[in-house]
Scaffold this motif. Structure first.
Motif, mmCIF file in Angstrom:
data_model
loop_
_atom_site.group_PDB
_atom_site.id
_atom_site.type_symbol
_atom_site.label_atom_id
_atom_site.label_comp_id
_atom_site.label_asym_id
_atom_site.label_seq_id
_atom_site.Cartn_x
_atom_site.Cartn_y
_atom_site.Cartn_z
ATOM 1 N N PHE A 234 10.524 -7.345 6.001
ATOM 2 C CA PHE A 234 9.498 -6.529 5.367
ATOM 3 C C PHE A 234 9.897 -5.053 5.458
ATOM 4 N N LEU A 236 9.402 -1.403 6.270
ATOM 5 C CA LEU A 236 8.503 -0.780 7.228
ATOM 6 C C LEU A 236 8.388 0.717 6.946
ATOM 7 N N HIS A 286 1.051 -9.347 1.760
ATOM 8 C CA HIS A 286 1.938 -8.407 1.059
ATOM 9 C C HIS A 286 1.970 -8.714 -0.432
ATOM 10 N N ILE A 325 3.400 -1.995 7.951
ATOM 11 C CA ILE A 325 3.364 -2.634 6.628
ATOM 12 C C ILE A 325 2.055 -2.308 5.926
ATOM 13 N N GLU A 341 4.056 -0.007 1.144
ATOM 14 C CA GLU A 341 5.322 0.017 0.405
ATOM 15 C C GLU A 341 5.245 0.654 -0.983
#
Length: 397
Positions: A234, A236, A286, A325, A341
């Motif tokens: 993922f 970060l 996510h 995240i 993100e």
């Protein structure tokens, strides 16, 4: 500040059908404020915007494109308002124009020319992006346990997915209505044989590793398909000044190296108490927020998804355990989960087609503040004039 405690977990089954021992870590985060995420305007004003657009749609659905206040005055719950509908409409004179109706001198409302033009633009966006919006709804359903969701769940996610009110009229042949347990009506998606749905994380991993076929950049090379279940990390994005203890950094590195389970893949063989299952949950959240218009949602609104997506009872803890995240904003007297993100790496996720027009609505709403301020100023000067006239009369007397 983060605190941890460790306990060993044995993974009975993994996507690779092997038995492995992993270390599960209980991580507790002391909430750290981040002014950037707390002040993203289209997230901050989203609750108001949702009510504005709902009322706007109510007006445009009328044959005369105007409504009396009596038709909406008792529907505060329907429009998700905490104040009277009349008061809310009058807060936005740049969107809603008030006039005296033809009967009983009741206040009526219609859209201002600027709002009417934005409504037409919004409809064009829905028409031009129909395939994209269907794809987002399709992905949401494909992440569910049985590729089917109750219509109530779909309706609850409609705002976040950016679907129009009449989205059911725009579904293609891959969608079908089904009867679910307890007589619940649902919406299902049929998958073609061998169809492989890729998550945003998988697509970015493929792009970054150059695994797409050179002759067709949209297809995955057959020899690289197995890498989709490999270690996908993922991205970060820690807040400034946030430092992790060494033990937590070690746990995070181990968590990143775990096998990635796509939210579109079968997870029934995973031990729900394992850390691989947790990575699957984080991957689901996510992907879900990637599908949403502004990559955020009220955390409490996501709790109703647990049953249909195989999420743990304390799924909300995933946001707290992975602060690099997700970000939790406490603005608007609620807790909003935001995916970091798309805001820190704008090339990672394509903007939602509806986002631009929603931002225009917000700018139009903001212009109401100037209109109301101008009205208050004019009213004050008018009242001052009346007072002065009265004093002059008294003096002359």
């Amino acid at each position: 500040m983060l605190f941890i405690s460790r306990r060993a977990q044995t993974l009975k089954t993994l996507p690779s059908s092997s038995t492995q021992i992993r270390t599960y870590v209980d991580v507790y985060m002391k909430w750290k404020k981040d002014h950037y995420f707390d002040n993203i305007e289209h997230i901050l004003r989203s609750p108001q915007l949702k009510s504005v657009i709902a009322l706007k749609n109510c007006i445009t659905s009328d044959p005369n494109s105007c409504i009396p206040i009596s038709s909406v005055s008792k529907k505060t719950h329907q429009f998700d308002l905490s104040t009277k509908v009349t008061k809310f409409l009058r807060q936005f004179p740049s969107v809603f124009e008030e006039f005296v109706g033809p009967e009983h001198n009741l206040p009526w409302f219609r859209l201002t020319p600027e709002a009417a033009e934005l409504d037409r633009e919004e409809r064009r966006v829905y028409q031009d992006s129909a395939e994209d919006l269907r794809g987002r709804l399709r992905k949401l359903i494909l992440m569910s346990k049985d590729n089917a969701l109750p219509l109530s769940i779909v309706q609850g996610m409609k705002w976040y997915l950016g679907l129009p009110d009449d989205y059911m009229m725009c579904l293609d042949s891959s969608f079908r209505f089904v009867d679910m347990e307890d007589g619940v009506k649902g919406l299902s998606v049929e998958c073609s044989n061998g169809e492989k749905v890729l998550s945003f994380l998988q697509k970015n991993a493929i792009k970054n590793r150059g695994l797409l076929c050179s002759e067709n950049r949209g297809l995955l090379c057959s020899e690289n398909r197995g890498l989709l279940c490999s270690e996908i990390e993922f991205p970060l994005f820690p807040s400034k000044g946030c430092r992790l203890r060494v033990k937590i950094e070690d746990w995070l590195k181990e968590f990143q190296r775990l096998p990635y389970v796509s939210p579109y893949d079968d997870y029934s063989r995973l031990d729900p108490s394992s850390d691989v299952a947790e990575k699957r949950v984080v991957g689901f959240l996510h992907e879900l927020l990637c599908l949403f218009v502004d990559h955020s949602a009220e955390r409490k609104k996501l709790l109703c998804l647990k049953k249909w997506f195989g999420l743990p009872q304390k799924v909300h803890k995933a946001f707290e355990r992975h602060p690099q995240i997700f970000y939790l904003s406490m603005k608007n007297k609620t807790c909003t989960a935001i995916l970091r993100e798309p805001y820190r790496d704008k090339a990672s996720v394509e903007p939602h087609p509806v986002l631009a027009v929603r931002k225009k609505y917000i700018q139009l709403m903001k212009s109401s503040e100037l209109i109301l301020k101008s009205r208050r100023t004019s009213c004050r000067f008018s009242n001052d004039g009346v007072v002065e006239k009265d004093l002059d009369l008294d003096f002359d007397g």
